[in-house]
Enzyme design. Structure first.
Site, mmCIF file in Angstrom:
data_model
loop_
_atom_site.group_PDB
_atom_site.id
_atom_site.type_symbol
_atom_site.label_atom_id
_atom_site.label_comp_id
_atom_site.label_asym_id
_atom_site.label_seq_id
_atom_site.Cartn_x
_atom_site.Cartn_y
_atom_site.Cartn_z
ATOM 1 N N CYS A 23 0.831 -1.208 0.000
ATOM 2 C CA CYS A 23 0.000 0.000 0.000
ATOM 3 C C CYS A 23 0.868 1.261 0.000
ATOM 4 O O CYS A 23 1.619 1.491 0.954
ATOM 5 C CB CYS A 23 -0.913 -0.051 1.229
ATOM 6 N N CYS A 26 0.245 3.641 2.894
ATOM 7 C CA CYS A 26 0.755 2.998 4.117
ATOM 8 C C CYS A 26 2.255 3.211 4.241
ATOM 9 O O CYS A 26 2.767 3.452 5.341
ATOM 10 C CB CYS A 26 0.449 1.499 4.120
#
Length: 98
Positions: A23, A26
């Protein structure tokens, strides 16, 4: 999951960062969480939960988008936010509940 439950059920404030290695947001959130961990390590717990490896925990807390941050104390959710968050926003919430 028992260790996780024990940590979030404690009287200490606990910030949980739900993320995945693939991600992009992230990966941008990670250094922010690391700085917060350095700053607040003495006064609270900070956990990182990879939703791909700990999918049972992610399922229990209905993590449908990542990153998702959840602040716990005594097993209760005090604050929850999804998406990339700036350090100042996260720290404001931490100070509110410390």
């Amino acid at each position: 999951m028992t260790k996780f439950d024990s940590i979030i059920s404690s009287n200490e404030l606990t910030l949980v960062d739900f993320y995945a290695s693939w991600c992009g947001p992230c990966r941008m959130q990670s250094p922010i969480i690391d700085k917060i961990k350095e700053r607040y390590n003495e006064s609270m717990n900070i956990l990182k939960i990879d939703v791909d490896h700990d999918n049972e925990i992610a399922s229990v807390y209905s993590i449908h988008s990542i990153p998702t941050l959840i602040l716990f104390k005594n097993g209760r959710i005090l604050w929850r936010a999804s998406g990339l968050r700036q350090a100042s926003d996260i720290e404001a919430k931490i100070r509110e509940f410390l």
